[in-house]
Motif scaffolding. Structure first.
Motif, PDB file in Angstrom:
ATOM      1  N   TYR A 207       0.856  -1.187   0.000  1.00 54.78           N
ATOM      2  CA  TYR A 207       0.000   0.000   0.000  1.00 54.78           C
ATOM      3  C   TYR A 207       0.890   1.235   0.000  1.00 54.78           C
ATOM      4  O   TYR A 207       1.467   1.607   1.020  1.00 54.78           O
ATOM      5  CB  TYR A 207      -0.908   0.005   1.232  1.00 54.78           C
ATOM      6  CG  TYR A 207      -1.935  -1.108   1.247  1.00 54.78           C
ATOM      7  CD1 TYR A 207      -2.529  -1.544   0.070  1.00 54.78           C
ATOM      8  CD2 TYR A 207      -2.308  -1.726   2.436  1.00 54.78           C
ATOM      9  CE1 TYR A 207      -3.462  -2.568   0.072  1.00 54.78           C
ATOM     10  CE2 TYR A 207      -3.248  -2.743   2.449  1.00 54.78           C
ATOM     11  CZ  TYR A 207      -3.819  -3.157   1.264  1.00 54.78           C
ATOM     12  OH  TYR A 207      -4.747  -4.169   1.266  1.00 54.78           O
ATOM     13  N   GLU A 213      -3.826   0.274   5.614  1.00 50.96           N
ATOM     14  CA  GLU A 213      -2.843  -0.741   5.997  1.00 50.96           C
ATOM     15  C   GLU A 213      -3.024  -1.214   7.423  1.00 50.96           C
ATOM     16  O   GLU A 213      -2.676  -2.352   7.767  1.00 50.96           O
ATOM     17  CB  GLU A 213      -1.409  -0.242   5.781  1.00 50.96           C
ATOM     18  CG  GLU A 213      -0.920   0.811   6.749  1.00 50.96           C
ATOM     19  CD  GLU A 213      -1.221   2.215   6.297  1.00 50.96           C
ATOM     20  OE1 GLU A 213      -0.743   3.157   6.958  1.00 50.96           O
ATOM     21  OE2 GLU A 213      -1.913   2.382   5.272  1.00 50.96           O
ATOM     22  N   GLU A 216      -6.278  -3.562   7.536  1.00 49.42           N
ATOM     23  CA  GLU A 216      -5.980  -4.802   6.820  1.00 49.42           C
ATOM     24  C   GLU A 216      -5.153  -5.727   7.701  1.00 49.42           C
ATOM     25  O   GLU A 216      -5.388  -6.945   7.727  1.00 49.42           O
ATOM     26  CB  GLU A 216      -5.248  -4.478   5.513  1.00 49.42           C
ATOM     27  CG  GLU A 216      -5.128  -5.650   4.544  1.00 49.42           C
ATOM     28  CD  GLU A 216      -3.937  -6.544   4.834  1.00 49.42           C
ATOM     29  OE1 GLU A 216      -3.980  -7.729   4.457  1.00 49.42           O
ATOM     30  OE2 GLU A 216      -2.951  -6.064   5.441  1.00 49.42           O
ATOM     31  N   ASN A 252      -7.241   6.262  -0.355  1.00 50.68           N
ATOM     32  CA  ASN A 252      -7.842   5.118   0.315  1.00 50.68           C
ATOM     33  C   ASN A 252      -8.632   4.254  -0.669  1.00 50.68           C
ATOM     34  O   ASN A 252      -8.613   3.025  -0.586  1.00 50.68           O
ATOM     35  CB  ASN A 252      -8.746   5.610   1.442  1.00 50.68           C
ATOM     36  CG  ASN A 252      -9.052   4.525   2.449  1.00 50.68           C
ATOM     37  OD1 ASN A 252      -8.167   3.816   2.891  1.00 50.68           O
ATOM     38  ND2 ASN A 252     -10.314   4.398   2.823  1.00 50.68           N
ATOM     39  N   ASN A 255      -6.215   2.103  -2.564  1.00 52.20           N
ATOM     40  CA  ASN A 255      -5.802   0.976  -1.720  1.00 52.20           C
ATOM     41  C   ASN A 255      -6.917  -0.050  -1.581  1.00 52.20           C
ATOM     42  O   ASN A 255      -6.671  -1.262  -1.514  1.00 52.20           O
ATOM     43  CB  ASN A 255      -5.376   1.470  -0.343  1.00 52.20           C
ATOM     44  CG  ASN A 255      -3.994   2.102  -0.341  1.00 52.20           C
ATOM     45  OD1 ASN A 255      -3.258   1.998  -1.322  1.00 52.20           O
ATOM     46  ND2 ASN A 255      -3.640   2.757   0.738  1.00 52.20           N
ATOM     47  N   GLU A 258      -6.937  -2.403  -4.448  1.00 53.13           N
ATOM     48  CA  GLU A 258      -5.903  -3.423  -4.270  1.00 53.13           C
ATOM     49  C   GLU A 258      -6.331  -4.442  -3.222  1.00 53.13           C
ATOM     50  O   GLU A 258      -6.110  -5.651  -3.384  1.00 53.13           O
ATOM     51  CB  GLU A 258      -4.588  -2.753  -3.858  1.00 53.13           C
ATOM     52  CG  GLU A 258      -3.442  -3.723  -3.680  1.00 53.13           C
ATOM     53  CD  GLU A 258      -2.129  -3.025  -3.360  1.00 53.13           C
ATOM     54  OE1 GLU A 258      -1.289  -3.640  -2.678  1.00 53.13           O
ATOM     55  OE2 GLU A 258      -1.960  -1.863  -3.787  1.00 53.13           O
TER      56      GLU A 258
END
Length: 425
Positions: A207, A213, A216, A252, A255, A258
């Motif tokens: 990230y 992060e 996650e 954000n 991310n 992803e």
């Protein structure tokens, strides 16, 4: 010989010397003996006076400094690098600009001591952190008072509350009843056993932008069996500073794309992406996920074979079925199958079907790659909340879309291609 510290506080930073000074000052004023904790500043390539500041604070704190070259936003790598230097069995993470309460270290230690011997993760309260409706004069108040005095005077002001306050108050701040506790595990103030942190893999370093992060990592910890608890006693204050909120939210979202691609075939990740990419209340995820689980149980016996027979108007290999259930018609052409109930094992009957464990809100299929997409009645209980987005995704991947009622398929074509969702990565 000196005893090892009980807690290592890791602080990533980048060109925020003034904010970092405030954080280090608050740690220097801890009521806990300084031999019980250490501070590790992990510098993501600063060009200001960060190094000199850390060198000056070494007279007041057991502090170590780590530097990594500036090659872009690498907060995850900075936190991991700081954690590798840690000598303590417990890791705490703060942000530069986080003002630690005088007992923050002690309260994190107590929370872990009260927890199970197998470990837990602790999210601490963060006064002043709100993306919107922030306390208008917090900077001035902090200049004139200690963090403890500010909380005593303004702790009941909703504009000063932690952004998570209202969502957690509904559960009396007890995460044991929370289905998605990982979404409140924020690195501005949290702690975890080093053993659990590394077993989960640390922070995801891919990230390369702001956001996600920490939660996650919380998700991986939670799924690894590490309970997540919330401590109002281990509080801090997020000192006010300029934020480009729109830029952060855009980062954000990138991310999140992803994230959902990484957790493909995971309905919870799909719902997280869907909730967090809407301009609504992010803590709605808890209710949304509970509603999803309730519908999943209710729909477990829904059989959609009648909705998929007789033969559908599609060439073999170009069919997607969203909500396929456990039983499929024997004559169903080879298809991309989507089923959100992970307890069901669709009977493919020897067909060359590709199964995706997903709802269908975001699929890995390329645009217009299917001749026909069928959305079955197994999605009925989710359509009030997600109907528009389900249809948008169906029209993105399919040239033709059928939404089947329980009695059987309707051959009416869909309204045509819908605006595409964010591109696949």
């Amino acid at each position: 010989m000196h005893a090892l510290p009980s807690l290592s506080v890791v602080i990533p930073t980048y060109n925020r010397c003034g904010a970092l000074a405030d954080t280090l000052e608050s740690l220097a004023l801890q009521r806990t003996s300084s031999d019980r904790f250490e501070v590790i500043v992990s510098d993501d390539g600063s060009t200001d006076a960060t190094f000199d500041l850390c060198r000056a604070f070494r007279e007041r704190l057991p502090l170590r400094y780590r530097y990594q070259q500036d090659v872009g936003y690498r907060a995850g790598a900075a936190r991991n690098g700081g954690a590798r230097l840690a000598a303590a069995p417990l890791l705490a993470f703060l942000d530069a600009g986080t003002l630690a309460s005088p007992d923050l270290v002690e309260q994190h230690l107590r929370a872990h001591a009260r927890g199970p011997a197998t470990g837990l993760a602790v999210a601490g309260y963060a006064y002043g952190y709100r993306l919107w409706n922030r306390h208008t004069d917090l900077a001035g108040i902090l200049r004139d008072s200690t963090p403890e005095a500010v909380v005593a005077r303004h702790g009941d002001d909703p504009a000063f509350w932690d952004w998570r306050h209202e969502a957690l108050a509904a559960f009396a701040f007890d995460l044991s009843g929370y289905a998605t506790p990982w979404q409140v595990f924020w690195t501005m103030n949290c702690s975890v056993r080093a053993e659990d942190f590394w077993r989960a893999g640390g922070f995801r370093e891919s990230y390369a932008r702001w956001g996600l992060e920490d939660i996650e990592l919380g998700l991986r910890l939670f799924r690894a069996g590490v309970p997540i608890t919330f401590s109002r006693e281990a509080w801090s204050i997020e000192s006010p500073h300029e934020r480009d909120v729109e830029k952060n939210l855009l980062s954000n979202r990138i991310n999140l794309a992803e994230f959902v691609d990484e957790y493909r075939d995971d309905p919870l990740a799909e719902l997280t992406w869907a909730v967090f990419t809407e301009e609504g209340e992010p803590f709605e995820l808890e209710r949304v996920y509970r509603d999803f689980l309730a519908w999943t149980r209710q729909a477990r016996e829904v059989d959609v074979r009648a909705e998929l027979s007789p033969g559908l108007p599609v060439r073999p290999g170009r069919l997607a079925v969203i909500g396929c259930g456990a039983a499929l018609p024997a004559d169903l052409p080879d298809a991309e199958l989507f089923e959100f109930d992970e307890t069901l094992e669709p009977d493919t009957g020897g067909g060359r079907h590709q199964l995706h464990r997903a709802i269908g809100l975001r699929t890995p299929l390329p645009p217009q790659s299917m001749d026909l997409v069928v959305v079955t009645s197994r999605l009925d209980g989710l359509r009030d909340r997600w109907g528009d987005r389900l249809l948008a995704e169906a029209h993105r991947i399919g040239r033709r879309v059928i939404v089947t009622p329980a009695a059987g398929p309707s051959a009416a074509p869909g309204p045509g291609p819908a605006p595409a969702l964010p591109s696949q990565r």
